[in-house]
Scaffold this active site. Structure first.
Site, PDB file in Angstrom:
ATOM      1  N   ASN A 107     -11.874 -25.235  31.655  1.00 42.65           N
ATOM      2  CA  ASN A 107     -11.684 -26.666  31.431  1.00 42.65           C
ATOM      3  C   ASN A 107     -10.327 -27.082  32.004  1.00 42.65           C
ATOM      4  OD1 ASN A 107     -11.580 -29.287  30.518  1.00 42.65           O
ATOM      5  ND2 ASN A 107     -11.394 -28.766  28.352  1.00 42.65           N
ATOM      6  N   HIS A 164     -15.166 -31.876  22.492  1.00 46.44           N
ATOM      7  CA  HIS A 164     -13.881 -31.163  22.516  1.00 46.44           C
ATOM      8  C   HIS A 164     -12.936 -31.796  21.499  1.00 46.44           C
ATOM      9  CE1 HIS A 164     -10.059 -29.560  23.968  1.00 46.44           C
ATOM     10  NE2 HIS A 164     -10.761 -28.644  24.612  1.00 46.44           N
ATOM     11  N   LYS A 168      -9.131 -29.985  32.233  1.00 39.62           N
ATOM     12  CA  LYS A 168      -8.591 -31.163  31.537  1.00 39.62           C
ATOM     13  C   LYS A 168      -8.077 -32.173  32.585  1.00 39.62           C
ATOM     14  CE  LYS A 168      -7.850 -28.398  27.452  1.00 39.62           C
ATOM     15  NZ  LYS A 168      -7.057 -28.148  26.227  1.00 39.62           N
ATOM     16  N   GLU A 208      -9.972 -32.608  21.601  1.00 38.58           N
ATOM     17  CA  GLU A 208      -9.153 -33.704  22.129  1.00 38.58           C
ATOM     18  C   GLU A 208      -9.939 -35.011  22.163  1.00 38.58           C
ATOM     19  OE1 GLU A 208      -6.677 -30.485  24.779  1.00 38.58           O
ATOM     20  OE2 GLU A 208      -8.093 -31.817  25.762  1.00 38.58           O
ATOM     21  N   GLU A 215     -13.621 -23.593  19.071  1.00 39.20           N
ATOM     22  CA  GLU A 215     -12.234 -23.792  19.501  1.00 39.20           C
ATOM     23  C   GLU A 215     -11.400 -24.259  18.308  1.00 39.20           C
ATOM     24  OE1 GLU A 215     -11.731 -24.491  24.029  1.00 39.20           O
ATOM     25  OE2 GLU A 215     -12.220 -26.383  23.074  1.00 39.20           O
ATOM     26  N   SER A 274      -6.147 -20.890  23.673  1.00 41.85           N
ATOM     27  CA  SER A 274      -5.058 -20.048  24.208  1.00 41.85           C
ATOM     28  C   SER A 274      -5.569 -18.691  24.693  1.00 41.85           C
ATOM     29  CB  SER A 274      -3.946 -19.866  23.163  1.00 41.85           C
ATOM     30  OG  SER A 274      -3.369 -21.117  22.835  1.00 41.85           O
ATOM     31  N   GLY A 330      -3.789 -24.795  23.219  1.00 47.20           N
ATOM     32  CA  GLY A 330      -2.547 -25.189  23.879  1.00 47.20           C
ATOM     33  C   GLY A 330      -1.295 -24.869  23.085  1.00 47.20           C
TER      34      GLY A 330
END
Length: 256
Positions: A11, A96, A13, A98, A168, A214, A174
């Site tokens: 991904n 996701h 992003k 985010e 996730e 990560s 991150g």
């Protein structure tokens, strides 16, 4: 029953920020020695989907990072499943963290998107995961089931052949923190048990459940060796040469 094919998604992003870097990324992928038994999918920003499709080697697939649930209409800034299918983009990432946290997407909206994507013959990478606060309160299983439940209500049994679930944990995305191999295995096993109970043991056995958060070349092999970890959804490391090492970590599964 045949073993589940190892799956590694990258991904990107909102990266890369320029065409030169994009070309370097594609060259690294096109030149790489990739385990042919692994399904590899990369998700560039929507601006780059068509040129990536044209320039990328055929054995690596492409995913969109999001889509809407309508086929067309006055939805400024959105991209539809029908448009992705027409462009021959086979996968889309949905739900996701985010999208859920920064753009306020509910699990019900995510479920609508998954249904629409599958109806347009796309495959969905469905993301689920808990925050650090939820994990510390021992709510991981509850949160993930609540995220999956709206999807279960909308999909038919046969639709699950086009779903890859990506666990996730939000606290690991991150941050440099990563769920241990044992932690990932525990959650993946819980997800598989939930699918077996709510849909069928066959669907549970066939559905690929991958880990994201990560992931890097150093920690991937141990997680890949776990029986219910069927691959990875990789963020930052998908922009680096080590992405190939993560892809090839699936060999651990074959050797075990």
């Amino acid at each position: 029953m045949a073993p589940r094919q190892f799956f590694v998604g990258g991904n990107f992003k909102m990266n890369p920020s320029n065409v030169v870097t994009k070309q370097e990324l594609l060259k690294n992928l096109n030149d790489a020695d990739i385990d042919p038994s692994v399904e590899v999918v990369i998700a560039p920003p929507s601006l780059y989907l068509l040129p990536v499709l044209e320039l990328l080697r055929n054995d690596i697939k492409v995913a969109a990072q999001n889509c809407y649930y309508k086929a067309s209409g006055a939805y400024t800034g959105e991209i539809s499943p029908a448009q992705l299918r027409d462009a021959k983009v086979p996968y889309v990432i949905l739900g996701h963290s985010e999208r859920r946290t920064l753009f306020n997407e509910t699990s019900e909206l995510v479920a609508q998107k998954v249904k629409a994507a599958i109806e347009d013959d796309l495959s969905a990478i469905l993301c689920v995961g808990e925050t650090l606060e939820q994990r510390e309160k021992d709510q991981t299983v509850q949160v993930i089931q609540e995220q999956l439940q709206p999807v279960l209500k909308l999909l038919k049994v046969e639709d699950w052949s086009k779903v890859v679930i990506a666990y996730e944990p939000v606290w690991a995305i991150g941050t440099g923190k990563v769920a241990t191999a044992a932690q990932a295995q525990e959650v993946h096993k819980d997800i598989r048990s939930y699918l077996a109970k709510e849909i069928s043991p066959e669907v549970a056995e066939k559905t690929r459940i991958i880990y994201g958060g990560s992931v890097n070349a150093k920690n991937a092999p141990e997680s890949a060796s776990q029986p219910d970890v069927d691959g990875f959804l990789v963020g930052g490391a998908s922009l680096k040469p080590e992405f190939i090492d993560i892809v090839n970590s699936g060999k651990v599964k074959l050797q075990s």
